[in-house]
Structures are given as C-alpha cells and as structure tokens.
Design a protein around this motif. Structure first.
Motif, PDB file in Angstrom:
ATOM      1  N   ARG A  53      44.114  38.212  49.012  1.00  8.60           N
ATOM      2  CA  ARG A  53      44.238  39.633  48.636  1.00  8.60           C
ATOM      3  C   ARG A  53      45.706  40.027  48.494  1.00  8.60           C
ATOM      4  O   ARG A  53      46.092  40.725  47.568  1.00  8.60           O
ATOM      5  CB  ARG A  53      43.580  40.531  49.677  1.00  8.60           C
ATOM      6  CG  ARG A  53      42.092  40.584  49.567  1.00  8.60           C
ATOM      7  CD  ARG A  53      41.561  41.676  50.460  1.00  8.60           C
ATOM      8  NE  ARG A  53      40.540  41.093  51.308  1.00  8.60           N
ATOM      9  CZ  ARG A  53      40.016  41.674  52.352  1.00  8.60           C
ATOM     10  NH1 ARG A  53      40.435  42.859  52.736  1.00  8.60           N
ATOM     11  NH2 ARG A  53      39.085  41.085  53.057  1.00  8.60           N
TER      12      ARG A  53
ATOM     13  N   ARG B 249      47.243  38.403  45.382  1.00 14.50           N
ATOM     14  CA  ARG B 249      46.803  39.023  44.127  1.00 14.50           C
ATOM     15  C   ARG B 249      47.504  40.353  43.842  1.00 14.50           C
ATOM     16  O   ARG B 249      47.444  40.855  42.727  1.00 14.50           O
ATOM     17  CB  ARG B 249      45.292  39.190  44.113  1.00 14.50           C
ATOM     18  CG  ARG B 249      44.572  37.858  43.925  1.00 14.50           C
ATOM     19  CD  ARG B 249      43.094  38.054  43.671  1.00 14.50           C
ATOM     20  NE  ARG B 249      42.392  36.784  43.588  1.00 14.50           N
ATOM     21  CZ  ARG B 249      42.322  36.041  42.485  1.00 14.50           C
ATOM     22  NH1 ARG B 249      42.909  36.439  41.385  1.00 14.50           N
ATOM     23  NH2 ARG B 249      41.643  34.902  42.498  1.00 14.50           N
TER      24      ARG B 249
ATOM     25  N   PRO C  81      47.861  38.860  39.994  1.00 14.61           N
ATOM     26  CA  PRO C  81      46.432  39.168  39.835  1.00 14.61           C
ATOM     27  C   PRO C  81      45.602  38.001  39.291  1.00 14.61           C
ATOM     28  O   PRO C  81      44.443  37.845  39.646  1.00 14.61           O
ATOM     29  CB  PRO C  81      46.410  40.339  38.861  1.00 14.61           C
ATOM     30  CG  PRO C  81      47.784  40.898  38.865  1.00 14.61           C
ATOM     31  CD  PRO C  81      48.700  39.785  39.247  1.00 14.61           C
ATOM     32  N   ASP C  82      46.178  37.181  38.422  1.00 14.83           N
ATOM     33  CA  ASP C  82      45.464  36.049  37.834  1.00 14.83           C
ATOM     34  C   ASP C  82      45.765  34.764  38.596  1.00 14.83           C
ATOM     35  O   ASP C  82      46.197  33.765  38.017  1.00 14.83           O
ATOM     36  CB  ASP C  82      45.842  35.897  36.355  1.00 14.83           C
ATOM     37  CG  ASP C  82      45.448  37.111  35.542  1.00 14.83           C
ATOM     38  OD1 ASP C  82      44.381  37.697  35.830  1.00 14.83           O
ATOM     39  OD2 ASP C  82      46.207  37.487  34.629  1.00 14.83           O
TER      40      ASP C  82
END
Length: 176
Positions: A99, A102, A106-107
């Motif tokens: 978490r 990311r 994010p990817d």
C-alpha cells in the motif's frame, strides 16, 4: 490534536522518563503526556486509529495508579499494534508495505508485489523482536535500561531497518 504534536508526544516519552528519573520526580506523572494522544483521531497507518485512545487510557491509569508501569508499557503497545496491523495485512489483497509503495508507484509490477510481501514479513519480525525487547526492559525494571533501549536503541534500529530496506530495494530494482 495535530498529527505532529501526537508524534512528538510519543517520541519524547523516553526522554522525559529519563529526565523525571534523573530529577527524582514521580515517573507516573508522565501519564500526563499520554492523555492528549486520546484525542488524536488520525492514524498514520490504517488500522491504528485505536492506538491513540488506548495511549490516553494508559496515561490515565498511570496517574490513577501512581505507577509508571503504563508509561513503560507504551512502547510495547506500539510494537504490538504495528505487528498486528502488518501481520493482518499479509492476509489482505495488499500488504501494508505494498500500500505504501503504491503511493509513489501505482503500477507496481508483480516482482514489486512479491518484494513488498517479503518486506512486510521482515517488519513483522522486527516488531515482534523489538516489542519483546521493550517488554524485557519493562520486566527488568531498571529505568536507565528502559530509557536507553526505548528512547535511543529502538529508534536507531528502526532507522537501520528503513535504511537497509532502502538499500536492498535499490539493488532489487537494478537487478530486475
């Protein structure tokens, strides 16, 4: 209560413990430092919102019992809380470290997801060991030992863990 103030209160408890001990003041008075944490509603990590009110209860107990035990148990509580949150995240779709990763990436590739799982396990081990040592310093019942470990050594170990993980992450990224 602003998040920074709650963080400062949590960080200065060992230093204040040492100061109170040195000056000969009743150590249970440090419960006053924990009480404001009860009004701190925001948690830096998901699942830790309950920690602030419990810290406040520890503070009240210290004052009512006129005992420094609840104050000395606070670092144990924090380690147990972190261990629970990180360990439970191992059963969730995303681990705690994933978490966090990311937020900036994010990817995250599958290799990154596997890596973050291993780092989450490493942090679980860290919190279990650190919390056990913190408890041992409480049971040893020497204010100097408690203060040196919980007010200095534990923070150095956290810094080493963060720094070591960052170095390993750079190496893992370079090698695929």
């Amino acid at each position: 209560m602003p998040a920074w103030l709650a963080a400062v209160a949590g960080l200065i408890i060992p230093a204040l413990f040492w100061l109170f001990h040195y000056l000969g003041w009743p150590l249970w008075l440090l419960g006053i430092v924990l009480i404001p944490l009860a009004w701190h509603k925001r948690a830096a990590l998901p699942g830790l919102a309950w920690l602030a009110p419990v810290a406040g209860v520890f503070g009240v107990l210290a004052l009512l019992m006129r005992s420094d035990l609840p104050v000395r148990l606070y670092p144990v509580l924090v380690n147990v809380a972190m261990l629970i949150v990180f360990a439970l995240s191992l059963k969730a779709p995303q681990t705690m470290i994933e978490r966090m990763a990311r937020l900036t990436e994010p990817d995250l590739p599958e290799s990154g997801v596997r890596y973050t799982r291993r780092v989450t396990i490493a942090w679980c081990l860290f919190f279990a060991i650190n919390g056990s040592i913190a408890l041992a310093t409480v049971l040893y019942n020497d204010a100097r030992v408690w203060t040196i470990y919980n007010g200095l050594i534990a923070y150095v170990l956290i810094g080493l863990m963060l720094g070591g993980e960052w170095l390993i992450r750079q190496r893992v990224r370079r090698h695929g």
